[in-house]
Design an enzyme around this catalytic site. Structure first.
Site, PDB file in Angstrom:
ATOM      1  N   SER A   1       0.869  -1.180   0.000  1.00 46.65           N
ATOM      2  CA  SER A   1       0.000   0.000   0.000  1.00 46.65           C
ATOM      3  C   SER A   1       0.901   1.223   0.000  1.00 46.65           C
ATOM      4  CB  SER A   1      -0.851  -0.024   1.279  1.00 46.65           C
ATOM      5  OG  SER A   1      -1.466   1.238   1.485  1.00 46.65           O
TER       6      SER A   1
ATOM      7  N   TYR B   1      -2.569  -0.817  10.360  1.00 53.49           N
ATOM      8  CA  TYR B   1      -2.640  -1.222   8.944  1.00 53.49           C
ATOM      9  C   TYR B   1      -1.340  -0.810   8.236  1.00 53.49           C
ATOM     10  CZ  TYR B   1      -4.147  -1.298   4.021  1.00 53.49           C
ATOM     11  OH  TYR B   1      -4.239  -1.522   2.659  1.00 53.49           O
TER      12      TYR B   1
HETATM   13  N1  LIG Z   1      -8.654  -0.756  -2.402  1.00 54.14           N
HETATM   14  C1  LIG Z   1      -7.619   0.049  -2.243  1.00 54.14           C
HETATM   15  O1  LIG Z   1      -7.699   1.259  -2.506  1.00 54.14           O
HETATM   16  C2  LIG Z   1      -6.306  -0.509  -1.752  1.00 54.14           C
HETATM   17  C3  LIG Z   1      -5.210   0.380  -1.700  1.00 54.14           C
HETATM   18  C4  LIG Z   1      -3.992  -0.105  -1.252  1.00 54.14           C
HETATM   19  C5  LIG Z   1      -3.857  -1.436  -0.902  1.00 54.14           C
HETATM   20  N2  LIG Z   1      -4.943  -2.276  -0.959  1.00 54.14           N
HETATM   21  C6  LIG Z   1      -4.717  -3.689  -0.607  1.00 54.14           C
HETATM   22  O2  LIG Z   1      -5.263  -4.506  -1.658  1.00 54.14           O
HETATM   23  C7  LIG Z   1      -5.707  -5.760  -1.116  1.00 54.14           C
HETATM   24  C8  LIG Z   1      -7.148  -5.995  -1.512  1.00 54.14           C
HETATM   25  O3  LIG Z   1      -7.926  -4.982  -0.939  1.00 54.14           O
HETATM   26  P1  LIG Z   1      -9.435  -4.669  -1.385  1.00 54.14           P
HETATM   27  O4  LIG Z   1      -9.545  -3.209  -1.460  1.00 54.14           O
HETATM   28  O5  LIG Z   1      -9.811  -5.519  -2.529  1.00 54.14           O
HETATM   29  O6  LIG Z   1     -10.183  -5.138  -0.051  1.00 54.14           O
HETATM   30  P2  LIG Z   1     -11.629  -5.809   0.173  1.00 54.14           P
HETATM   31  O7  LIG Z   1     -12.558  -5.402  -0.898  1.00 54.14           O
HETATM   32  O8  LIG Z   1     -11.966  -5.507   1.586  1.00 54.14           O
HETATM   33  O9  LIG Z   1     -11.303  -7.361  -0.007  1.00 54.14           O
HETATM   34  C9  LIG Z   1     -10.470  -8.021   0.926  1.00 54.14           C
HETATM   35  C10 LIG Z   1     -10.515  -9.501   0.681  1.00 54.14           C
HETATM   36  O10 LIG Z   1      -9.766 -10.129   1.735  1.00 54.14           O
HETATM   37  C11 LIG Z   1     -10.565 -11.150   2.308  1.00 54.14           C
HETATM   38  N3  LIG Z   1     -10.292 -11.340   3.733  1.00 54.14           N
HETATM   39  C12 LIG Z   1     -10.396 -10.410   4.729  1.00 54.14           C
HETATM   40  N4  LIG Z   1     -10.171 -10.989   5.922  1.00 54.14           N
HETATM   41  C13 LIG Z   1      -9.934 -12.308   5.671  1.00 54.14           C
HETATM   42  C14 LIG Z   1      -9.660 -13.417   6.504  1.00 54.14           C
HETATM   43  N5  LIG Z   1      -9.619 -13.304   7.845  1.00 54.14           N
HETATM   44  N6  LIG Z   1      -9.476 -14.628   5.930  1.00 54.14           N
HETATM   45  C15 LIG Z   1      -9.543 -14.777   4.592  1.00 54.14           C
HETATM   46  N7  LIG Z   1      -9.818 -13.750   3.747  1.00 54.14           N
HETATM   47  C16 LIG Z   1     -10.015 -12.531   4.287  1.00 54.14           C
HETATM   48  C17 LIG Z   1     -11.999 -10.673   2.137  1.00 54.14           C
HETATM   49  O11 LIG Z   1     -12.887 -11.774   2.247  1.00 54.14           O
HETATM   50  P3  LIG Z   1     -14.385 -11.530   2.806  1.00 54.14           P
HETATM   51  O12 LIG Z   1     -15.013 -10.561   1.848  1.00 54.14           O
HETATM   52  O13 LIG Z   1     -14.958 -12.888   2.783  1.00 54.14           O
HETATM   53  O14 LIG Z   1     -14.224 -10.947   4.181  1.00 54.14           O
HETATM   54  C18 LIG Z   1     -11.936 -10.058   0.745  1.00 54.14           C
HETATM   55  O15 LIG Z   1     -12.086 -11.053  -0.241  1.00 54.14           O
HETATM   56  C19 LIG Z   1      -5.472  -5.659   0.386  1.00 54.14           C
HETATM   57  O16 LIG Z   1      -4.246  -6.265   0.704  1.00 54.14           O
HETATM   58  C20 LIG Z   1      -5.417  -4.174   0.650  1.00 54.14           C
HETATM   59  O17 LIG Z   1      -4.676  -3.880   1.807  1.00 54.14           O
HETATM   60  C21 LIG Z   1      -6.156  -1.836  -1.382  1.00 54.14           C
END
Ligand SMILES: NC(=O)c1ccc[n+]([C@@H]2O[C@H](COP(=O)([O-])OP(=O)(O)OC[C@H]3O[C@@H](n4cnc5c(N)ncnc54)[C@H](OP(=O)(O)O)[C@@H]3O)[C@@H](O)[C@H]2O)c1
Length: 249
Positions: free
Chosen positions: A155, A168
């Site tokens: 991130s 985080y």
């Molecule tokens: N979106 C952004 O702007 C952004 C920016 C920088 C970095 N990131 C990084 O990108 C990655 C994806 O983020 P996202 O935005 O797509 O997040 P998201 O929409 O919240 O999706 C997160 C995923 O992780 C799964 N997860 C969460 N807790 C879990 C657990 N205990 N066991 C197994 N699976 C689990 C969730 O499953 P459930 O839905 O079943 O809970 C979901 O499929 C993350 O590493 C995040 O830190 C995102």
């Protein structure tokens, strides 16, 4: 060639077996759909079974190879769970070509003097500890592929600290450290290890962090896929120890 504008061949990932954590939602969901569309056999790991089966159905409906599903809550999972999972993957697929460590939680944004132990432990468990031990368990099966790629998800706040991003941000700095350590250790083997920073992307996690922003300005998960595909494809075989931004600066 710039990874942000990478244009894969239609069969770019043919013959590859790729495990995606957090495959049921957000960026992980899109990565699973994209990898399957480009010919990969996907292994969908996540917490909510209903979301995983929806991704499974969509991959099959779009003509992709039938995925495997691993329902696992990384908050409670143990090293033994990961070792058993690795043995199952080895017996079912014989090898693993790609691992996208994507699952993470944000919890809430708080100043340093309001970080509480239970929230810290939860975020560190899912984002760092579980990711480390899952990856560790999969090393033997990653070694069975000719060229394998491990991607960790970082991130912007894993490279430069930002007020209130607390545990985080700390977990993402540690993720960068884990990636660099693994890349240095395995760089001479068939396993390459890199990080992706997705940048601001329209997902559930993003909306928790910025509930009132104009979402029309955000990239969609599909917009950032070129870097996710590039690092999984053989085009990146000499890339190791890098932290790539999935969006242009
Ligand atoms: N979106 C952004 O702007 C952004 C920016 C920088 C970095 N990131 C990084 O990108 C990655 C994806 O983020 P996202 O935005 O797509 O997040 P998201 O929409 O919240 O999706 C997160 C995923 O992780 C799964 N997860 C969460 N807790 C879990 C657990 N205990 N066991 C197994 N699976 C689990 C969730 O499953 P459930 O839905 O079943 O809970 C979901 O499929 C993350 O590493 C995040 O830190 C995102």
């Amino acid at each position: 060639m710039n990874h942000v504008s990478f244009k894969p061949a239609a069969n770019e990932l043919d013959g590859k077996v790729i495990l995606i954590t957090g495959a049921g939602d957000g960026i992980g969901r899109q990565a699973a759909l994209t990898y399957a569309k480009l010919g990969a056999e996907t292994i969908l790991l996540g917490k909510t079974v209903k979301k995983l089966t929806a991704v499974y159905d969509q991959i099959v409906a779009e003509g992709g190879k039938e995925p495997a599903i691993i329902p696992l809550d990384m908050k409670g999972a143990t090293v033994k769970n990961y070792k058993d999972m690795a043995l199952t993957i080895e017996s079912e697929f014989g090898k693993l070509d790609g691992l996208l460590n994507n699952a993470s939680i944000l919890n809430s944004l708080n100043p340093i003097d309001h970080i509480y132990e239970d929230a810290f432990d939860k975020v560190m468990k899912v984002n760092l500890k579980a990711t480390l031990f899952l990856t560790q368990a999969l090393i033997p099966v990653l070694k069975k592929a000719d060229k394998s790629s491990v991607i960790f998800t970082s991130s912007g706040v894993g490279k430069k600290g930002r007020a209130f991003w607390g545990e985080y941000a700390i977990s993402k700095f540690a993720t960068e450290g884990l990636m660099q350590t693994m890349a240095d250790e395995f760089g001479h083997t068939n396993i390459r290890t890199n990080c992706i920073n997705p940048g601001a992307t329209k997902t559930t996690m993003r909306s928790k962090a910025y509930p009132s922003e104009d979402v029309s300005l955000l990239k969609l998960p599909e917009d950032i896929m070129p870097t996710y595909v590039y690092l999984m494809s053989d085009q990146s075989v000499d890339v190791n120890g890098e932290s790539l931004d999935a969006q242009p600066k």
